[in-house]
Scaffold this active site. Structure first.
Site, mmCIF file in Angstrom:
data_model
loop_
_atom_site.group_PDB
_atom_site.id
_atom_site.type_symbol
_atom_site.label_atom_id
_atom_site.label_comp_id
_atom_site.label_asym_id
_atom_site.label_seq_id
_atom_site.Cartn_x
_atom_site.Cartn_y
_atom_site.Cartn_z
ATOM 1 N N PRO A 16 -0.270 2.802 -2.038
ATOM 2 C CA PRO A 16 -1.459 2.228 -2.674
ATOM 3 C C PRO A 16 -2.511 3.305 -2.879
ATOM 4 C CG PRO A 16 -1.403 1.669 -0.336
ATOM 5 C CD PRO A 16 -0.107 2.357 -0.638
ATOM 6 N N ALA A 18 -6.340 3.706 -4.795
ATOM 7 C CA ALA A 18 -7.428 3.084 -5.546
ATOM 8 C C ALA A 18 -7.623 3.795 -6.876
ATOM 9 C CB ALA A 18 -8.720 3.121 -4.728
ATOM 10 N N CYS A 100 -7.384 5.067 4.648
ATOM 11 C CA CYS A 100 -8.263 5.633 3.624
ATOM 12 C C CYS A 100 -9.318 6.536 4.256
ATOM 13 C CB CYS A 100 -8.935 4.512 2.839
ATOM 14 S SG CYS A 100 -10.056 5.134 1.551
ATOM 15 N N LYS A 139 -0.858 0.665 7.206
ATOM 16 C CA LYS A 139 -0.841 2.068 6.805
ATOM 17 C C LYS A 139 -1.929 2.802 7.565
ATOM 18 C CE LYS A 139 -0.242 5.140 2.874
ATOM 19 N NZ LYS A 139 -1.263 6.188 3.034
ATOM 20 N N GLY A 201 3.083 11.630 2.646
ATOM 21 C CA GLY A 201 2.298 12.862 2.600
ATOM 22 C C GLY A 201 3.063 14.039 2.030
#
EC number: 1.3.1.-
Length: 332
Positions: A16, A18, A100, A139, A201
């Site tokens: 995900p 943004a 995040c 996550k 990553g």
């Protein structure tokens, strides 16, 4: 790869992001080989659910595959309500964001800021898991900073409280996206828990994907920035993991077709004005390898209509296919 009652087509997931993993991009990555695509982060604050941005992020109409929706926040009760709201809106998996690193998210104690507070992590997970009947995933990052890598502790809390799958980005919050991801912590997490672990990553090639999978012994891989401008990465990684052979890169004809299809879908989804603006970043990512002097992107970013953008893409690829290297104008 199994998440609760859902069996994925493969063990490759779109992370995900943004402003990136909207419905057009999710659908494209799904078609090109992603086993699971996760929506953009949605705030748990009900005051913003009726905004245009939130409503677009909640739009899963006509979407194929399992619908996984990520929610973010720091209040257990609001997170539980957000989970219920999104399940009622079609979500089949709820993903909790504790990864995040953005300041505007962390200052509200959401995202990776939660890793500093294991008791609050536990409260949020319990509230969300108890609120819905669908699988809940999580996550995280490896910790708040390199002196406080508590990913194993958070992973154990997650497993003990009903999380069905755990995705781990191999950086701390302090690392942001700098330097290189480290996979030692992900390996330690995989050894410490029995629920599926997803490594995330710096996965930007099929070879790197296999290296990360073998080292961490993770159950799946999550690809984020590596898919920007390169949705074919899922197809390529899947083929390599299954056969040990590298697929040839997509032809210019396919690149042209997919990029134009994606841009047209962005126009349709967001409307003419916003669609034109949002398409610019995607085109920039697609053309990193071709447009090294950035001249076409400079021209493209000045275009103000959907039709001009689509014509410019046609002109650019037609010139590439005929071997021309001149500056491409919108009318080319």
């Amino acid at each position: 790869m199994q998440i609760g009652t859902y069996s994925l087509d493969n063990n490759l997931m779109l992370a995900p992001m943004a402003g990136v993993t909207d419905r057009p991009f999710r659908q494209l990555c799904r078609r090109l080989g992603a086993g699971l695509v996760v929506s953009e982060m949605l705030s748990s604050n009900p005051k913003v659910w009726n905004t245009a941005k939130s409503m677009q992020r909640m739009d899963h109409s006509g979407e194929s595959g399992i619908r996984s929706v990520q929610i973010a926040g720091a209040d257990p009760d609001l997170m539980a309500e957000a989970a219920k709201f999104n399940v009622a809106n079609g979500a089949q998996i709820i993903d909790i964001n504790m990864g995040c690193p953005a300041k505007k998210v962390n200052k509200k104690l959401a995202g990776s800021a939660l890793l500093q507070h294991p008791e609050l992590v536990e409260s949020i997970i319990q509230a969300v898991v108890n609120a819905v009947s669908v699988p809940v995933t999580l996550k995280i990052r490896t910790g708040w900073d390199t002196d406080n890598r508590n990913g194993v502790e958070i992973a154990r809390i997650a497993q003990e409280n009903g999380i069905q799958s755990l995705a781990v980005h191999g950086r701390t919050r302090a690392c942001m996206y700098k330097g290189f991801a480290e996979y030692k912590t992900i390996r330690q997490i995989k050894q410490a828990i029995s629920i599926p672990v997803v490594a995330n990553g710096d996965i930007t090639s099929p070879q790197k994907a296999r290296e990360v999978l073998e080292y961490t012994e993770a159950d799946a891989l999550m690809i984020g920035r590596g898919a920007q401008g390169n949705p074919w990465i899922f197809r390529e990684v899947s083929h390599y993991l299954n056969t040990g052979e590298l697929l040839p890169p997509p032809s210019l004809l396919e690149q042209h077709s997919v990029m134009k299809e994606h841009v047209a879908a962005v126009h349709a989804f967001y409307g003419a004005e916003n669609g034109v603006r949002i398409a610019r970043k995607h085109v920039g990512w697609y053309l990193v390898e071709h447009d090294k002097d950035r001249q076409f992107r400079k021209t493209f970013n000045g275009l103000e209509s959907a039709s001009e953008q689509l014509q410019a893409i046609d002109g650019y690829f037609n010139a590439l296919q005929t071997g021309e290297t001149r500056q491409i104008s919108p009318a080319a």
